[in-house]
Each structure stands twice: as structure tokens, then as C-alpha cells.
Design an enzyme around this catalytic site. Structure first.
Site, PDB file in Angstrom:
ATOM      1  N   GLY A  38       0.815  -1.198   0.000  1.00 53.06           N
ATOM      2  CA  GLY A  38       0.000   0.000   0.000  1.00 53.06           C
ATOM      3  C   GLY A  38       0.851   1.251   0.000  1.00 53.06           C
ATOM      4  O   GLY A  38       2.010   1.231  -0.419  1.00 53.06           O
ATOM      5  N   CYS A  39       0.298   2.341   0.480  1.00 55.40           N
ATOM      6  CA  CYS A  39       0.988   3.634   0.467  1.00 55.40           C
ATOM      7  C   CYS A  39       2.346   3.533   1.143  1.00 55.40           C
ATOM      8  O   CYS A  39       2.466   3.092   2.289  1.00 55.40           O
ATOM      9  CB  CYS A  39       0.132   4.671   1.185  1.00 55.40           C
ATOM     10  SG  CYS A  39       0.940   6.284   1.339  1.00 55.40           S
TER      11      CYS A  39
END
EC number: 1.8.4.11
Length: 210
Positions: A38-39
Site C-alpha cells: 500500500g501507500c
């Protein structure tokens, strides 16, 4: 002891995350790991806390050099994943320990091509391996987690050979520390760091004396 992983409905039970039975041999450990969950602001924030980790760089893996920039990667059409490059001392922290915390704290490996509200293949869960022993160690630990019932849903983490890792733009580096009140950081990154501190305190760097 259990707690809810930020952004998911999964509970964290540390006892369900065993130490890896098959780790990367020390003589084949390059002291470098490329992980995507993810981020990269959030994964970077988690791994910077760990004793034995020397540096963490946010960047892109899984695509080509021409499109390794934030604007292009955000389209979800470049093949890249937001990833981090971890440089670490294998004498202090093993590759398998990094994997354990990657799965237990840094992200939710049961979400395909997304993490919470971040959606697209650029947010996929992936381990970019640099050698066959590294791939085998990662595959073995995923199997071990499945056998331990660590998650109620299947792990969808992909194992992908590393071609190149491209550092992200300077403004992405060390983002959580430099922007502690940014809403995404306060709502997503900080709770993960607190989860690490609560569930795995023995993994943390020793605070520097004033």
C-alpha cells in the site's frame, strides 16, 4: 492480546504470527529487502522504527524506468507498486523478522490491489525477491502463516522477481516524520506505528539519549 489493524476489520493476534521456520541464510542475506504494502508513507514509517534497520527509501518496483514517477504510477497502468527499500543489518534483524512485521503490522495482505481506501494495482501486496533463496523464504513464511490461521481471509501477496527499484520523488521520503499532522498520516500511518510499539516492543530501536 488483540487489536484491530487500522483500516481493516482484522484483529491482530501476535501469537498467530510465529517466527519464520525457514529464514534466509545469513551468508545469502544481502541486507536489502523490497516490500510493497500500500501507500509507502505508511510502510516506511513502520520499518524506520526497527532496530537493525539502517534506512528505508520509498519508491516504485515492478515497472520500467520511464514511468517510475508518482503521477504515472497513480494511474495504476504502469505495472509499478508503491514499495520501500529496506537496508538492514542481518546480524541484528533477520529477513524473516522483516517479513513477520510486514504481514503482522505494516499492511493487510488479504486485500488484493488495495489497502483500505487506496485502490489499484499500485497498492498491491508484494514481495520483490532478489534471489531464489529469498523467494523460497518468503513463500515458506506465507505457507506458515496460512497454517497458523493468521488471517481469516486468504493471503494474496505476490512474489515478484525484482528488476529495478526506483526511488520516489524527494518529497515522499521520510514523509510521516516530516508531516506528523497530515490527515493520512494521523489516521493510517500513526496507528500502525503504535500497533508495532504495542505488539512487538522488543523490535524497536533504543531511544537516543539527550
Amino acid at each position: 492480546m488483540s487489536a484491530v489493524i487500522p483500516g481493516t476489520s482484522l484483529a491482530l493476534h501476535p501469537e498467530r504470527f510465529p517466527d519464520p521456520a525457514d529464514d534466509l541464510p545469513r551468508d545469502q542475506d544481502p541486507g536489502r529487502a523490497i516490500l510493497a504494502g500500500g501507500c509507502f508513507w505508511c510502510t516506511e514509517a513502520v520499518f524506520l522504527q526497527l532496530d537493525g534497520v539502517n534506512s528505508v527509501i520509498s519508491g516504485y518496483a515492478g515497472g520500467d524506468a520511464e514511468h517510475a514517477n508518482y503521477e504515472a504510477v497513480c494511474t495504476g497502468r504502469t505495472g509499478h507498486a508503491e514499495a520501500i527499500e529496506i537496508r538492514y543489518d542481518p546480524a541484528v534483524i533477520r529477513y524473516g523478522e522483516l517479513l513477520k512485521l510486514f504481514f503482522a503490522v505494516a499492511h493487510d495482505p488479504t486485500q488484493k490491489d488495495r489497502q483500505g481506501n487506496d485502490r489499484g494495482p499500485q497498492y498491491r501486496s508484494a514481495i520483490f525477491y532478489q534471489s531464489e533463496p529469498e523467494r523460497q523464504a518468503a513463500a515458506a513464511y506465507i505457507h506458515q502463516l496460512n497454517q497458523a490461521g493468521a488471517f481469516i481471509a486468504p493471503i494474496v501477496t505476490t512474489l515478484e522477481p525484482l528488476d529495478m527499484f526506483y526511488p520516489a520523488e524527494d518529497y515522499h521520503q521520510d514523509f510521516a516524520r516530516r508531516h506528523p499532522t497530515q490527515p493520512y498520516i494521523t489516521h493510517v500511518a500513526h496507528p500502525k506505528v503504535e500497533k508495532l510499539r504495542t505488539a512487538f516492543p522488543d523490535t524497536l530501536k533504543t531511544p537516543e539519549a539527550d
